[in-house]
Design an enzyme around this catalytic site. Structure first.
Site, PDB file in Angstrom:
ATOM      1  N   ASP A 275       0.875  -1.174   0.000  1.00 37.26           N
ATOM      2  CA  ASP A 275       0.000   0.000   0.000  1.00 37.26           C
ATOM      3  C   ASP A 275       0.916   1.228   0.000  1.00 37.26           C
ATOM      4  O   ASP A 275       2.142   1.097   0.064  1.00 37.26           O
ATOM      5  CB  ASP A 275      -0.891  -0.025   1.261  1.00 37.26           C
ATOM      6  CG  ASP A 275      -1.796   1.198   1.345  1.00 37.26           C
ATOM      7  OD1 ASP A 275      -2.357   1.587   0.305  1.00 37.26           O
ATOM      8  OD2 ASP A 275      -1.928   1.789   2.436  1.00 37.26           O
ATOM      9  N   SER A 276       0.300   2.403  -0.004  1.00 40.10           N
ATOM     10  CA  SER A 276       1.085   3.639   0.044  1.00 40.10           C
ATOM     11  C   SER A 276       1.669   3.893   1.435  1.00 40.10           C
ATOM     12  O   SER A 276       2.565   4.720   1.575  1.00 40.10           O
ATOM     13  CB  SER A 276       0.192   4.822  -0.328  1.00 40.10           C
ATOM     14  OG  SER A 276      -0.852   4.940   0.621  1.00 40.10           O
TER      15      SER A 276
ATOM     16  N   CYS B   4      -4.545  -1.805  -1.670  1.00 44.95           N
ATOM     17  CA  CYS B   4      -4.703  -0.381  -1.972  1.00 44.95           C
ATOM     18  C   CYS B   4      -5.733  -0.234  -3.088  1.00 44.95           C
ATOM     19  O   CYS B   4      -5.566  -0.811  -4.167  1.00 44.95           O
ATOM     20  CB  CYS B   4      -3.340   0.143  -2.411  1.00 44.95           C
ATOM     21  SG  CYS B   4      -3.396   1.765  -3.143  1.00 44.95           S
TER      22      CYS B   4
ATOM     23  N   GLU C 209      -1.966   9.022   8.255  1.00 40.59           N
ATOM     24  CA  GLU C 209      -0.511   8.801   8.187  1.00 40.59           C
ATOM     25  C   GLU C 209       0.235   9.656   9.213  1.00 40.59           C
ATOM     26  O   GLU C 209       1.275   9.237   9.719  1.00 40.59           O
ATOM     27  CB  GLU C 209       0.007   9.096   6.774  1.00 40.59           C
ATOM     28  CG  GLU C 209      -0.386   8.041   5.746  1.00 40.59           C
ATOM     29  CD  GLU C 209       0.303   6.691   5.957  1.00 40.59           C
ATOM     30  OE1 GLU C 209       1.386   6.635   6.571  1.00 40.59           O
ATOM     31  OE2 GLU C 209      -0.274   5.669   5.514  1.00 40.59           O
TER      32      GLU C 209
ATOM     33  N   CYS D 279     -11.009   2.591   0.644  1.00 42.42           N
ATOM     34  CA  CYS D 279      -9.586   2.903   0.840  1.00 42.42           C
ATOM     35  C   CYS D 279      -9.171   2.090   2.045  1.00 42.42           C
ATOM     36  O   CYS D 279      -9.879   2.079   3.064  1.00 42.42           O
ATOM     37  CB  CYS D 279      -9.397   4.397   1.105  1.00 42.42           C
ATOM     38  SG  CYS D 279      -7.709   4.816   1.622  1.00 42.42           S
TER      39      CYS D 279
ATOM     40  N   HIS E 172      -7.052   2.569   4.192  1.00 41.49           N
ATOM     41  CA  HIS E 172      -6.786   3.353   5.404  1.00 41.49           C
ATOM     42  C   HIS E 172      -8.064   3.549   6.238  1.00 41.49           C
ATOM     43  O   HIS E 172      -7.985   3.793   7.442  1.00 41.49           O
ATOM     44  CB  HIS E 172      -6.259   4.748   5.042  1.00 41.49           C
ATOM     45  CG  HIS E 172      -4.814   4.799   4.653  1.00 41.49           C
ATOM     46  ND1 HIS E 172      -4.348   4.343   3.443  1.00 41.49           N
ATOM     47  CD2 HIS E 172      -3.729   5.279   5.323  1.00 41.49           C
ATOM     48  CE1 HIS E 172      -3.036   4.547   3.384  1.00 41.49           C
ATOM     49  NE2 HIS E 172      -2.632   5.108   4.499  1.00 41.49           N
TER      50      HIS E 172
HETATM   51  N1  DGL Z   1      -4.805   2.971   1.113  1.00 40.27           N
HETATM   52  C1  DGL Z   1      -4.810   3.297  -0.263  1.00 40.27           C
HETATM   53  C2  DGL Z   1      -6.126   3.059  -0.906  1.00 40.27           C
HETATM   54  O1  DGL Z   1      -6.755   2.075  -0.555  1.00 40.27           O
HETATM   55  C3  DGL Z   1      -4.021   4.521  -0.697  1.00 40.27           C
HETATM   56  C4  DGL Z   1      -4.440   5.833  -0.145  1.00 40.27           C
HETATM   57  C5  DGL Z   1      -3.496   6.965  -0.521  1.00 40.27           C
HETATM   58  O2  DGL Z   1      -2.289   6.811  -0.397  1.00 40.27           O
HETATM   59  O3  DGL Z   1      -3.999   8.023  -0.946  1.00 40.27           O
HETATM   60  O4  DGL Z   1      -6.556   3.752  -1.776  1.00 40.27           O
END
Ligand code: DGL
Length: 266
Positions: A9-10, A72, A151, A181, A183
């Site tokens: 993921d990011s 992600c 984050e 997402c 997150h």
């Molecule tokens: N967690 C990721 C997603 O599901 C990336 C979110 C991001 O870095 O903007 O989209």
């Protein structure tokens, strides 16, 4: 069979996927990469996303992973097809199809999808849901302020007012919310306070079913009875990665390390 599964993921968001995977596949070896050097992914172009994710996939392939999980939505929505074409020898799965299957199985008629700007602009969720069921009302909302807050760790102080700004227009209008997402499950309790009494579908949980079927159908399950190894890397700062994940990720003893993908070394 005992080769690892690569998950990325990011940043810390994909740890919500790793959590479910660890629970469901305790004997599998796993490598997790949070690409914090480029976080957030949600405001990046398709070309940027492809360039970042190619480096990650090539690193995983060099580690001989048996499959790659895009933990992600942003990359699942924008570059999954390209990555699958670039690396046909390695199975690569994203989170969106499995989330939509989970949503359809629950038979809701009015759904809000919240996700990053790049995911919403792809309209992947809307288009795929309507392809399966054209009667569903799909609302889409980009919520770009959430990932940076998660984050930075600032989400721990509470983000109800921001969530209320985003979500209160949908109160009484939807029966389900897709957390599009990885997150966002970190904020689930706060989201439930702002918009209660609906069904929440998490892209982080849904993917496990797809991974389970893939491993089973291809006889790739690790047969070892030992606990699988887990290696966690961030391309960014290790301390802030760890700080942001304390509170929702229980495997702190695994000790995240820094990974420099430019050099491809640890
Ligand atoms: N967690 C990721 C997603 O599901 C990336 C979110 C991001 O870095 O903007 O989209």
């Amino acid at each position: 069979m005992n080769n690892p599964i690569g998950i990325f993921d990011s940043g810390v968001g994909g740890l919500t996927v790793l959590d479910y995977m660890r629970e469901q596949f305790p004997h599998e070896n796993m490598i997790y990469i949070g690409d914090n050097a480029h976080c957030p992914y949600g405001d990046k172009t398709k070309e940027q996303l492809l360039s970042y994710t190619r480096k990650i996939c090539e690193y995983f392939i060099a580690q001989k992973v048996k499959m790659i999980v895009l933990a992600c939505n942003t990359t699942s929505a924008n570059v999954l097809d390209e990555l699958q074409k670039l690396y046909p020898q390695t199975p690569i799965v994203g989170v969106i199809h499995s989330t939509i299957h989970e949503f359809l199985a629950r038979h809701h008629q009015n759904v809000l999808v919240i996700a990053t700007t790049a995911t919403i602009q792809s309209h992947k969720y809307r288009d795929l849901i309507l392809e399966y069921d054209s009667q569903v009302q799909v609302h889409e909302l980009a919520t770009p302020k959430l990932v940076p807050i998660i984050e930075s760790g600032a989400y721990k102080q509470g983000v109800q007012s921001l969530l209320s700004e985003y979500l209160s227009p949908y109160r009484q209008k939807i029966d389900a919310l897709i957390l599009g997402c990885t997150h966002y499950p970190i904020l689930l309790e706060q989201i439930q306070e702002v918009i209660p009494d609906i069904d929440y579908i998490s892209s982080s949980a849904s993917i496990c079913q797809e991974v389970a079927s893939y491993l089973k159908n291809h006889q790739l399950q690790n047969q070892s009875l030992d606990a699988g190894s887990i290696h966690i890397y961030t391309t960014g700062n290790v301390d802030s990665f760890v700080q942001s994940s304390i509170g929702f990720f229980e495997y702190q003893h695994l000790k995240a390390k820094h990974l420099d993908l430019k050099k491809g070394s640890l």
